[in-house]
Design a protein around this motif. Structure first.
Motif, mmCIF file in Angstrom:
data_model
loop_
_atom_site.group_PDB
_atom_site.id
_atom_site.type_symbol
_atom_site.label_atom_id
_atom_site.label_comp_id
_atom_site.label_asym_id
_atom_site.label_seq_id
_atom_site.Cartn_x
_atom_site.Cartn_y
_atom_site.Cartn_z
ATOM 1 N N ASP A 73 49.815 129.094 87.459
ATOM 2 C CA ASP A 73 50.901 128.122 87.401
ATOM 3 C C ASP A 73 50.474 126.810 88.033
ATOM 4 O OD1 ASP A 73 52.572 129.967 86.191
ATOM 5 O OD2 ASP A 73 53.365 130.690 88.098
ATOM 6 N N GLU A 74 49.145 126.608 88.148
ATOM 7 C CA GLU A 74 48.613 125.444 88.857
ATOM 8 C C GLU A 74 47.578 124.702 88.014
ATOM 9 O OE1 GLU A 74 48.532 127.597 93.229
ATOM 10 O OE2 GLU A 74 46.707 127.539 92.022
ATOM 11 N N ALA B 121 51.665 121.888 90.769
ATOM 12 C CA ALA B 121 52.475 122.853 90.029
ATOM 13 C C ALA B 121 52.419 122.452 88.556
ATOM 14 C CB ALA B 121 53.911 122.831 90.540
ATOM 15 N N ARG B 122 52.041 123.379 87.706
ATOM 16 C CA ARG B 122 51.872 123.071 86.282
ATOM 17 C C ARG B 122 53.147 122.508 85.652
ATOM 18 N NH1 ARG B 122 48.281 124.712 82.657
ATOM 19 N NH2 ARG B 122 47.511 126.417 83.923
ATOM 20 N N GLU B 123 54.283 123.122 85.922
ATOM 21 C CA GLU B 123 55.531 122.706 85.267
ATOM 22 C C GLU B 123 56.041 121.354 85.739
ATOM 23 O OE1 GLU B 123 58.725 125.469 85.066
ATOM 24 O OE2 GLU B 123 57.434 127.108 84.375
#
Length: 141
Positions: free
Chosen positions: A38-39, A54-56
């Motif tokens: 998620d990174e 943070a990917r999102e």
């Protein structure tokens, strides 16, 4: 930017003006994205700095400051947080900062952590007790 000030970049969007002003002087970034995490990792090997996002959200989650080594041959050449120096050993760091709030040893990985005003300071050690890297992480709410 002083080492202690880097902790104030945690939680900001990587596109934020303050973050971008800092990374402009770091050279070329190598983006690590294996797709499973998620990174996103923005590594600046010439400067010894890594931003974990943070990917999102694109928010800065962690900042790594590397001692000279495999990931960054020259290492971070700026001012480390809390008056630390890469030449310091674990015992000296503990005398300087006091007893760590948290410490861990897992195989060859060892680190101490101290909660600061705006972030958690993690110091990761090599087998000879020298600093491998310093990590700045957000405080838990």
């Amino acid at each position: 930017m002083r080492g202690d000030d880097l902790g104030r970049l945690l939680g900001l969007a990587f596109k934020n003006e303050r973050v971008q002003q800092y990374v402009q002087g770091l050279g070329l970034a190598r983006v690590e994205d294996d797709g499973d995490l998620d990174e996103l990792w923005y590594e600046y090997p010439d400067a010894g700095v890594v931003f974990v996002l943070a990917r999102e959200t694109g928010m800065v989650q962690t900042v790594f400051l590397d001692a000279p080594g495999p990931r960054s041959p020259l290492g971070f050449r700026g001012e480390l947080p809390r008056g630390l120096f890469f030449s310091m050993r674990r015992a000296e760091i503990r005398r300087h900062l006091g007893a760590p709030h948290f410490k861990q040893t897992r195989g060859r990985m060892r680190f101490d952590a101290w909660e600061q005003d705006a972030y958690v300071l993690n110091v990761h050690y090599r087998p000879d007790d020298s600093i491998a890297f310093v990590a700045l992480l957000p405080l838990d709410d």
